[in-house]
Design a protein around this motif. Structure first.
Motif, PDB file in Angstrom:
ATOM      1  N   MET A  49       0.563  -1.122   0.018  1.00 36.90           N
ATOM      2  CA  MET A  49      -0.123  -0.013   0.047  1.00 36.90           C
ATOM      3  C   MET A  49       0.789   1.253   0.051  1.00 36.90           C
ATOM      4  N   LYS A  52     -14.498   4.723   2.278  1.00 37.07           N
ATOM      5  CA  LYS A  52     -13.319   3.730   1.807  1.00 37.07           C
ATOM      6  C   LYS A  52     -12.197   4.487   1.873  1.00 37.07           C
ATOM      7  N   HIS A  53     -11.046   3.681   1.514  1.00 35.18           N
ATOM      8  CA  HIS A  53      -9.555   4.330   1.296  1.00 35.18           C
ATOM      9  C   HIS A  53      -9.568   4.724  -0.162  1.00 35.18           C
ATOM     10  N   GLN A  59      -8.384  -4.830  -5.582  1.00 40.86           N
ATOM     11  CA  GLN A  59      -9.814  -5.167  -5.197  1.00 40.86           C
ATOM     12  C   GLN A  59      -9.970  -5.054  -3.565  1.00 40.86           C
ATOM     13  N   HIS A  60     -10.282  -3.681  -3.231  1.00 40.33           N
ATOM     14  CA  HIS A  60     -10.518  -3.164  -1.990  1.00 40.33           C
ATOM     15  C   HIS A  60     -11.601  -4.095  -1.221  1.00 40.33           C
ATOM     16  N   THR A 100      -5.956  -7.686  -0.788  1.00 43.52           N
ATOM     17  CA  THR A 100      -6.027  -6.937  -1.953  1.00 43.52           C
ATOM     18  C   THR A 100      -6.277  -5.555  -1.986  1.00 43.52           C
ATOM     19  N   PRO A 101      -5.628  -4.587  -1.090  1.00 41.67           N
ATOM     20  CA  PRO A 101      -6.210  -3.144  -1.151  1.00 41.67           C
ATOM     21  C   PRO A 101      -5.998  -2.323  -2.350  1.00 41.67           C
ATOM     22  N   CYS A 138     -15.165  -3.648   6.410  1.00 38.99           N
ATOM     23  CA  CYS A 138     -14.167  -3.224   7.095  1.00 38.99           C
ATOM     24  C   CYS A 138     -14.791  -3.093   8.616  1.00 38.99           C
ATOM     25  N   CYS A 165      -9.171   4.910   9.435  1.00 41.57           N
ATOM     26  CA  CYS A 165      -8.872   3.973   8.025  1.00 41.57           C
ATOM     27  C   CYS A 165      -7.510   4.194   7.802  1.00 41.57           C
ATOM     28  N   CYS A 220     -13.466  -2.502   1.389  1.00 42.03           N
ATOM     29  CA  CYS A 220     -13.880  -1.585   2.427  1.00 42.03           C
ATOM     30  C   CYS A 220     -15.312  -1.732   3.193  1.00 42.03           C
ATOM     31  N   ARG A 243      -5.601   3.949  -4.658  1.00 42.69           N
ATOM     32  CA  ARG A 243      -5.817   3.923  -6.248  1.00 42.69           C
ATOM     33  C   ARG A 243      -5.838   5.194  -6.560  1.00 42.69           C
TER      34      ARG A 243
END
Length: 324
Positions: A190, A305-306, A249-250, A245-246, A255, A269, A252, A309
């Motif tokens: 990451m 979500k983060h 394919q996240h 797989t952040p 979570c 986060c 979140c 990307r």
């Protein structure tokens, strides 16, 4: 139970007991970095116990001790014993690089730590020296085997997959974990801080398809712990391989965790800056009810979500500063 504004149940706290580490993994702490938190700002064991008790009253059931390298914190087994005895804490685990685990495994197991995650990115000595900044492989393997002898179950091996660095070692790592019945978890790097952005992450989708064919791995529906990994299993069901797989394919939407840093900052986060500082409350005479209210209010700030990307340059703090 704590629930955020997106309906997710937050029942997992990852607690950093130090931001220091005895390794300098290329995707984590930069060589020569000296900006560690002052010890006076570290939460004391009493403060940690009080905060974890508050989380437990609010429904937190899973607790993981992290860092940095948590075994650098003196008397960690004492803290583990105090936390494992708290009402409501059903699962106490530890993330470690295992360089010191051979000296502490028995005491930690006796204190109530039931399972461990070990960072091991290669079985090749030169490759590990390149990644970690020192000749670390022998110490890590000794620690892992000491953990196995102490009765930790499961033992999960975390391998950060780096394109052009250790991807050639993945098959060997799977075979090693099958031999010893460890759980292997492959992780996409990451962009946490400059070191994370410099790491060349490897898309695990093609790797997963290769491992299915090469080792005959099959889908595993059962979850292992409270984390985000998707698992495949060997045909006999004795060993699992997980994929975190952040980047490609996240996960979140599912979570269930927050992170508490060594200085009492609650991060909501990994990939956002949302945070709440709890140390001032602890040292300012806040009541238990006020602590619980602050935790509830913090959970409301947890983002959806983060954006690793979309905004890879967003997070400037290193992973060790957040807590693993």
């Amino acid at each position: 139970m704590l629930r955020d504004r997106y309906g997710r149940s937050i029942e997992y706290l990852r607690l950093s007991v130090t931001d220091r580490c005895d390794l300098r993994c290329s995707y984590c702490i930069p060589k020569g970095f000296k900006g560690f938190e002052e010890p006076a700002h570290w939460l004391t064991f009493d403060e940690i116990e009080r905060l974890v008790a508050a989380f437990a009253r609010l429904g937190t059931r899973r607790l993981r001790l992290t860092g940095g390298e948590p075994l650098l914190r003196r008397h960690l087994a004492e803290l583990a014993g105090r936390l494992s005895s708290l009402p409501g804490i059903d699962d106490l685990s530890l993330s470690t690089n295992a360089t010191r685990l051979a000296h502490h495994a028995d005491a930690l197991r006796a204190a109530g730590v039931s399972r461990i995650n070990v960072s091991l990115d290669s079985l090749d000595r030169a490759c590990m020296q390149q990644i970690t900044g020192r000749d670390s492989l022998g110490m890590i393997l000794d620690g892992i085997m000491a953990g196995k002898a102490a009765g930790f179950d499961p033992i999960k091996i975390n391998m950060v997959a780096l394109r052009g660095v250790n991807e050639y070692q993945i098959d060997a790592m799977v075979a090693f974990c099958i031999e010893h019945q460890f759980v292997l978890r492959l992780i996409e790097a990451m962009p946490m801080g400059a070191t994370g952005r410099d790491a060349t992450w490897l898309d695990l989708g093609p790797i997963e398809r290769h491992l299915r064919r090469h080792f005959g791995l099959v889908h595993q529906s059962a979850t292992l712990g409270g984390g985000p990994a998707r698992y495949l299993a060997t045909p006999d069901g004795r060993t699992s391989v997980g994929f975190i797989t952040p980047m490609s394919q996240h996960f979140c939407a599912d979570c269930n965790r927050v992170r508490l840093s060594v200085d009492g900052t609650l991060y909501l986060c990994l990939g956002q800056e949302d945070k709440v500082e709890l140390r001032p409350l602890l040292r300012g005479g806040a009541s238990d009810a006020e602590l619980e209210q602050a935790i509830r209010a913090a959970i409301e700030l947890k983002p959806e979500k983060h954006e690793f990307r979309e905004q890879p340059d967003k997070i400037i703090r290193f992973m060790s500063q957040t807590g693993g």
